[in-house]
Design an enzyme around this catalytic site. Structure first.
Site, PDB file in Angstrom:
ATOM      1  N   ASN A 198     -14.383 -38.511  -5.520  1.00 27.04           N
ATOM      2  CA  ASN A 198     -13.408 -37.418  -5.537  1.00 27.04           C
ATOM      3  C   ASN A 198     -13.500 -36.542  -6.793  1.00 27.04           C
ATOM      4  OD1 ASN A 198     -12.322 -39.159  -7.427  1.00 27.04           O
ATOM      5  ND2 ASN A 198     -10.243 -39.058  -6.623  1.00 27.04           N
ATOM      6  N   LYS A 199     -14.497 -36.756  -7.630  1.00 25.85           N
ATOM      7  CA  LYS A 199     -14.647 -35.988  -8.861  1.00 25.85           C
ATOM      8  C   LYS A 199     -15.456 -34.715  -8.615  1.00 25.85           C
ATOM      9  CE  LYS A 199     -12.545 -39.261 -11.096  1.00 25.85           C
ATOM     10  NZ  LYS A 199     -11.376 -39.657 -10.381  1.00 25.85           N
ATOM     11  N   VAL A 200     -15.411 -33.779  -9.573  1.00 26.73           N
ATOM     12  CA  VAL A 200     -16.143 -32.520  -9.441  1.00 26.73           C
ATOM     13  C   VAL A 200     -17.631 -32.789  -9.244  1.00 26.73           C
ATOM     14  CG1 VAL A 200     -16.795 -30.388 -10.638  1.00 26.73           C
ATOM     15  CG2 VAL A 200     -14.459 -31.237 -10.807  1.00 26.73           C
TER      16      VAL A 200
ATOM     17  N   TYR B 199     -16.985 -40.987  -9.458  1.00 29.84           N
ATOM     18  CA  TYR B 199     -16.439 -41.412  -8.180  1.00 29.84           C
ATOM     19  C   TYR B 199     -16.450 -40.226  -7.206  1.00 29.84           C
ATOM     20  CZ  TYR B 199     -13.404 -43.636  -4.766  1.00 29.84           C
ATOM     21  OH  TYR B 199     -12.895 -44.161  -3.612  1.00 29.84           O
TER      22      TYR B 199
END
Length: 196
Positions: A119-121, A117
């Site tokens: 907002n992930k690293v 997604y």
């Protein structure tokens, strides 16, 4: 997908921490399982003692959630799982690049899931991946994620499967992110150090 491929049956119990995102429990319910929530420690990580107390004859999986990239006491949880014959699923949605005692998160249990997604690293905008060291389970995952189409006969479906493939465009974004992964992790570490 991971739970179904690993053999979760309707009514099977999956032990998971009470502090998690709704997607962890939703995956259990969607696969026909029953979520059993256990207490967490002061950091919000699954408490191995609570796991042991929650085990019943219906317990088939322990779903460990690496909250914000932090890992619970995996040694204790894996020992309990081995002792009781229960599989361990790692929800590593927020743990890209995290380690537990030098070992990569996602390589500790029977299988692990990562989220891509936004907002992930590492991101592809949406989607994710399931990883395992078990060749037979990996083959089953690939089979089910592509509508369970037969490898021998095109458009012949051997069971009900899923359309859980990433698009080519998402994969291209993912490959570009993977090439930059060390820099992305370094950036995350800089932000963490700044907050400390």
């Amino acid at each position: 997908l991971g739970l179904i491929a690993a053999g979760l049956l309707p009514g099977d119990e999956v032990i998971l921490p009470s502090f998690t995102y709704v997607a962890s429990a939703a995956a259990v319910v969607s696969a026909g399982g029953t979520p059993v929530f256990v207490d967490c420690d002061e950091l919000g990580l699954m408490d191995p003692n609570a796991v042991r107390l929650a085990i019943t004859n219906k317990s088939k999986f322990i779903m460990v959630v690496h909250v914000y990239g932090h890992t619970p006491d995996m040694d204790a949880i894996l020992d309990i799982a081995r002792e009781k014959g229960i599989k361990v699923v790692e929800d590593a949605a927020e743990a890209h690049g995290a380690r537990y005692k030098g070992r990569m998160v996602g390589s500790l249990g029977d299988l692990a899931t990562f989220s891509f997604y936004a907002n992930k690293v590492m991101t592809t905008g949406e989607g994710g991946m399931v990883v395992t060291n078990d060749a037979a389970l990996a083959k089953r995952l690939v089979h089910l994620r592509g509508h369970a189409m037969s490898g021998d006969k095109r458009f012949w479906h051997t069971e009900v499967g899923f359309n859980y493939r990433l698009s080519n465009l998402q994969c291209a974004v993912g490959v570009a992110q993977l090439e930059r992964f060390p820099a992305l992790l370094d950036g995350r570490e800089r932000v963490i150090r700044r907050y400390r």
